[in-house]
Design an enzyme around this catalytic site. Structure first.
Site, PDB file in Angstrom:
ATOM      1  N   ASP A  42      93.699  69.093   3.611  1.00 26.61           N
ATOM      2  CA  ASP A  42      92.903  68.076   4.286  1.00 26.61           C
ATOM      3  C   ASP A  42      91.705  68.717   5.004  1.00 26.61           C
ATOM      4  O   ASP A  42      91.866  69.621   5.809  1.00 26.61           O
ATOM      5  CB  ASP A  42      93.807  67.355   5.295  1.00 26.61           C
ATOM      6  CG  ASP A  42      93.298  65.999   5.711  1.00 26.61           C
ATOM      7  OD1 ASP A  42      92.079  65.860   5.900  1.00 26.61           O
ATOM      8  OD2 ASP A  42      94.127  65.086   5.883  1.00 26.61           O
ATOM      9  N   THR A  81      90.337  60.412   4.895  1.00 28.14           N
ATOM     10  CA  THR A  81      91.589  60.948   4.365  1.00 28.14           C
ATOM     11  C   THR A  81      92.235  60.039   3.328  1.00 28.14           C
ATOM     12  O   THR A  81      92.636  60.486   2.255  1.00 28.14           O
ATOM     13  CB  THR A  81      92.569  61.193   5.522  1.00 28.14           C
ATOM     14  OG1 THR A  81      91.971  62.114   6.431  1.00 28.14           O
ATOM     15  CG2 THR A  81      93.884  61.764   5.025  1.00 28.14           C
ATOM     16  N   ASN A 102      90.240  54.649   5.856  1.00 26.95           N
ATOM     17  CA  ASN A 102      91.542  54.823   6.496  1.00 26.95           C
ATOM     18  C   ASN A 102      92.088  53.491   6.993  1.00 26.95           C
ATOM     19  O   ASN A 102      93.298  53.275   7.033  1.00 26.95           O
ATOM     20  CB  ASN A 102      91.449  55.806   7.657  1.00 26.95           C
ATOM     21  CG  ASN A 102      91.377  57.246   7.188  1.00 26.95           C
ATOM     22  OD1 ASN A 102      91.642  57.556   6.027  1.00 26.95           O
ATOM     23  ND2 ASN A 102      91.005  58.140   8.089  1.00 26.95           N
ATOM     24  N   ASP A 164     101.380  60.554   6.582  1.00 27.12           N
ATOM     25  CA  ASP A 164     101.982  59.555   5.698  1.00 27.12           C
ATOM     26  C   ASP A 164     101.009  59.120   4.605  1.00 27.12           C
ATOM     27  O   ASP A 164     101.379  58.975   3.441  1.00 27.12           O
ATOM     28  CB  ASP A 164     102.493  58.350   6.497  1.00 27.12           C
ATOM     29  CG  ASP A 164     101.476  57.734   7.450  1.00 27.12           C
ATOM     30  OD1 ASP A 164     100.256  57.835   7.214  1.00 27.12           O
ATOM     31  OD2 ASP A 164     101.907  57.136   8.458  1.00 27.12           O
ATOM     32  N   ARG A 165      99.739  58.923   4.960  1.00 30.26           N
ATOM     33  CA  ARG A 165      98.789  58.432   3.965  1.00 30.26           C
ATOM     34  C   ARG A 165      98.546  59.439   2.847  1.00 30.26           C
ATOM     35  O   ARG A 165      98.270  59.050   1.712  1.00 30.26           O
ATOM     36  CB  ARG A 165      97.478  58.014   4.622  1.00 30.26           C
ATOM     37  CG  ARG A 165      96.761  59.048   5.489  1.00 30.26           C
ATOM     38  CD  ARG A 165      95.606  58.375   6.218  1.00 30.26           C
ATOM     39  NE  ARG A 165      94.837  59.249   7.095  1.00 30.26           N
ATOM     40  CZ  ARG A 165      95.091  59.409   8.392  1.00 30.26           C
ATOM     41  NH1 ARG A 165      96.122  58.779   8.940  1.00 30.26           N
ATOM     42  NH2 ARG A 165      94.326  60.188   9.137  1.00 30.26           N
ATOM     43  N   HIS A 296      88.928  68.568  13.463  1.00 28.26           N
ATOM     44  CA  HIS A 296      88.577  67.515  14.406  1.00 28.26           C
ATOM     45  C   HIS A 296      88.642  67.998  15.852  1.00 28.26           C
ATOM     46  O   HIS A 296      87.788  67.660  16.672  1.00 28.26           O
ATOM     47  CB  HIS A 296      89.544  66.338  14.256  1.00 28.26           C
ATOM     48  CG  HIS A 296      89.275  65.459  13.082  1.00 28.26           C
ATOM     49  ND1 HIS A 296      88.066  64.845  12.876  1.00 28.26           N
ATOM     50  CD2 HIS A 296      90.082  65.074  12.052  1.00 28.26           C
ATOM     51  CE1 HIS A 296      88.131  64.113  11.766  1.00 28.26           C
ATOM     52  NE2 HIS A 296      89.333  64.246  11.240  1.00 28.26           N
ATOM     53  N   ASP A 337      90.786  66.256   0.252  1.00 26.03           N
ATOM     54  CA  ASP A 337      90.497  64.819   0.298  1.00 26.03           C
ATOM     55  C   ASP A 337      89.076  64.526   0.741  1.00 26.03           C
ATOM     56  O   ASP A 337      88.554  63.439   0.502  1.00 26.03           O
ATOM     57  CB  ASP A 337      91.482  64.112   1.218  1.00 26.03           C
ATOM     58  CG  ASP A 337      91.548  64.735   2.603  1.00 26.03           C
ATOM     59  OD1 ASP A 337      91.096  65.887   2.782  1.00 26.03           O
ATOM     60  OD2 ASP A 337      92.061  64.077   3.519  1.00 26.03           O
ATOM     61  N   HIS A 338      88.440  65.466   1.392  1.00 25.85           N
ATOM     62  CA  HIS A 338      87.055  65.332   1.856  1.00 25.85           C
ATOM     63  C   HIS A 338      86.631  66.657   2.466  1.00 25.85           C
ATOM     64  O   HIS A 338      87.453  67.570   2.626  1.00 25.85           O
ATOM     65  CB  HIS A 338      86.912  64.213   2.902  1.00 25.85           C
ATOM     66  CG  HIS A 338      87.890  64.321   4.042  1.00 25.85           C
ATOM     67  ND1 HIS A 338      87.795  65.286   5.018  1.00 25.85           N
ATOM     68  CD2 HIS A 338      88.980  63.583   4.358  1.00 25.85           C
ATOM     69  CE1 HIS A 338      88.792  65.147   5.885  1.00 25.85           C
ATOM     70  NE2 HIS A 338      89.540  64.124   5.500  1.00 25.85           N
TER      71      HIS A 338
END
Length: 545
Positions: A42, A81, A102, A164-165, A296, A337-338
């Site tokens: 991530d 994400t 999201n 979870d995502r 972040h 994811d990014h």
């Protein structure tokens, strides 16, 4: 560098990760691999990969001997994400997956909270977008794991992630094991019995969190990056080394230890379930989330990120060693994811003086208040933003919606921090692009993220180098989610024992991963998708055939 004591005492024994690299490479296997391992890191941008690739000596180093695509693209505009993870194993952009962000606004949601989280079931009584029941219901398309099960019902799919995502969007609708970290333990859907691997890793993780963690040693490469950066008030970042008080679960999640736990659980499940050893091709999905939490919380250019990536390199090495010991022929792909963008305060010290944070004038609250005053409306007129999806609320009378939208476009366009504003009509009139992703217009990028049932009435693109965090003092200091290439570009690395490696600097897309893997394991793609198969055979043969 002092390495973490691996939770992998259960699964990732610390043997030298590069020992096999000195041996002669065996011939490339002629048969399909029996285990596919998909790893998403991530917020692992192409920029971070370029910055650190010379320092990798273990897991990443192994992957770099395979097929290396340093210019992979999450081509869409909504570089978050959930959308990013939805592209990796579906072969589809968010416009097909339905995962446009999201979270999004659904004024018809059956509860007071009209914000819908991408991986929830909002129909569950008593839920809201922060207290939800995890669900795969919003993912509109099947995943590679579902393709595999359609071709061979005895194929098994295991998905483990820090979020979870990530686990849900890559695992899809039909999984044999699906586990994510809920802040205290690895959990799954209600009613699922935890296998021994989960019980043991949870116990080891609980014990680990209960112990204080001293500051990690700072390798020579990281020392120049260790510099205090004030971000407002008394808050600083940039020189952290992950010292942690006993029992501090949040600090555990925002540290290299977190990825170690995810990989340990994945390796333990693979070993206990004998993935790839029972005559059928299986799929192991791993979502490493710590890089995102660290990016972040501290930004991408301090000692914190340096320690994270060097630690993750060692963790990946231990994972691959554990898989090697099973004797299974496995194929790995690693991507993200990014991307991500460092905090503006440090950017301004590193030769980027135009870096800035959003001002209050560009927030949706400010724009909405201005519109309400001008048009004589009460209550919120707009929700969403400041960049991305912006919705007109139901409180606006139908007769005034056109005026609200027209005036909102004017207000956003006039703001010096806004690059462009697109309406539904503009986006719907734009075809999906099939050209190299770096050439896409902003409108084409927005189109790839657009779903008519879920997207906003307006899509706002902030200018490059504008960080959409107004006040970093109480929360995150840096982020992603923009239209720009620092958030869109990610590495894509394929590796299998015996393959001849190569590097292709031209752009490819994350939607290309699923069809590439499907071709390698001889599984038909049963639906129309956006991606294409990448030929990862370095010679005249074609791995897509």
């Amino acid at each position: 560098m002092k390495l973490l004591v691996p939770l992998a005492a259960l699964a990732l024994a610390a043997t030298p990760a590069l020992a096999q690299q000195s041996a002669p490479a065996p011939a490339a296997p002629a048969t399909p691999p029996k285990l596919v391992v998909v790893i998403s890191v991530d917020q692992f941008s192409a920029d971070l990969f370029a910055e650190y690739r010379s320092q990798f000596t273990s897991g990443f180093a192994r992957l770099m001997t395979g097929a290396v695509f340093p210019a992979g693209y999450q081509s869409h505009a909504a570089t978050e994400t959930c959308p990013g993870h939805s592209t990796i194993l579906t072969g589809d952009h968010p416009s097909r997956t339905g995962i446009i962000a999201n979270d999004w606004t659904d004024f018809a949601a059956p509860r007071a909270d009209k914000t819908v989280y991408c991986a929830e079931d909002e129909s569950v009584p008593g839920s809201d977008s922060n207290h939800y029941t995890v669900s795969d219901k919003h993912l509109k398309v099947p995943t590679l794991g579902e393709w595999m099960k359609q071709a061979d019902p005895q194929s098994r799919v295991v998905s483990v992630a820090g979020k979870d995502r990530a686990a849900v969007m890559m695992g899809g609708h039909k999984v044999d094991e699906l586990w994510w970290w809920d802040g205290k333990a690895f959990v799954s859907y209600a009613g699922r019995t935890a296998p021994d691997a989960v019980t043991r890793i949870n116990a080891a993780t609980t014990a680990r969190v209960a112990e204080a963690q001293p500051a990690l040693d700072l390798p020579a490469f990281c020392r120049p990056r260790s510099r205090t950066i004030p971000v407002g008030g008394n808050k600083t970042v940039g020189d952290g080394r992950f010292a942690r008080a006993a029992g501090d679960g949040r600090a555990f999640r925002v540290s290299p230890e977190f990825d170690d736990a995810v990989m340990a659980l994945g390796a333990k499940l693979a070993t206990d379930m004998k993935l790839g050893q029972q005559g059928h091709t299986d799929l192991l999905i791993l979502g490493a989330s710590a890089t995102d939490y660290i990016g972040h919380s501290y930004g991408t250019e301090g000692s914190e990120m340096c320690l994270q990536l060097l630690s993750l390199d060692q963790t990946l090495g231990r994972l691959f060693d554990a898989l090697d010991r099973t004797g299974v022929d496995y194929q790995v792909v690693l991507t993200a994811d990014h991307g991500g963008h460092d905090l503006p305060e440090r950017h301004r010290e590193h030769a980027a003086p135009t870096e800035q944070r959003v001002t209050p004038e560009v927030t949706t609250t400010s724009i909405s208040r201005t519109l309400a005053g001008k048009l004589g409306l009460t209550g919120p007129v707009l929700v969403g933003g400041p960049g991305g999806d912006v919705y007109v609320t139901p409180s606006v009378p139908q007769a005034k919606r056109a005026a609200v939208l027209a005036d909102a476009v004017k207000l956003y366009t006039a703001n010096p921090q806004v690059q462009a504003v697109f309406t539904r009509a503009q986006i719907e009139a734009t075809p999906i692009a099939h050209t190299p992703p770096e050439t896409w217009s902003l409108l084409e990028r927005a189109r790839a993220s657009y779903d008519p049932q879920r997207s906003g009435d307006l899509i706002v693109a902030l200018k490059p180098r504008v960080t959409p965090i107004l006040d970093p003092v109480g929360g995150y200091v840096a982020t992603h989610g923009s239209f720009w290439d620092y958030d869109r570009r990610v590495p894509i690395l394929f590796w299998r024992k015996g393959m001849t490696g190569f590097e292709q600097p031209l752009s490819v897309e994350t939607v290309d991963i699923a069809p590439t893997l499907a071709a390698l394991i001889k599984v038909p793609v049963p639906v129309e998708i956006d991606g294409r198969c990448l030929d990862i055979d370095a010679g005249v043969a074609d791995s897509c055939k």
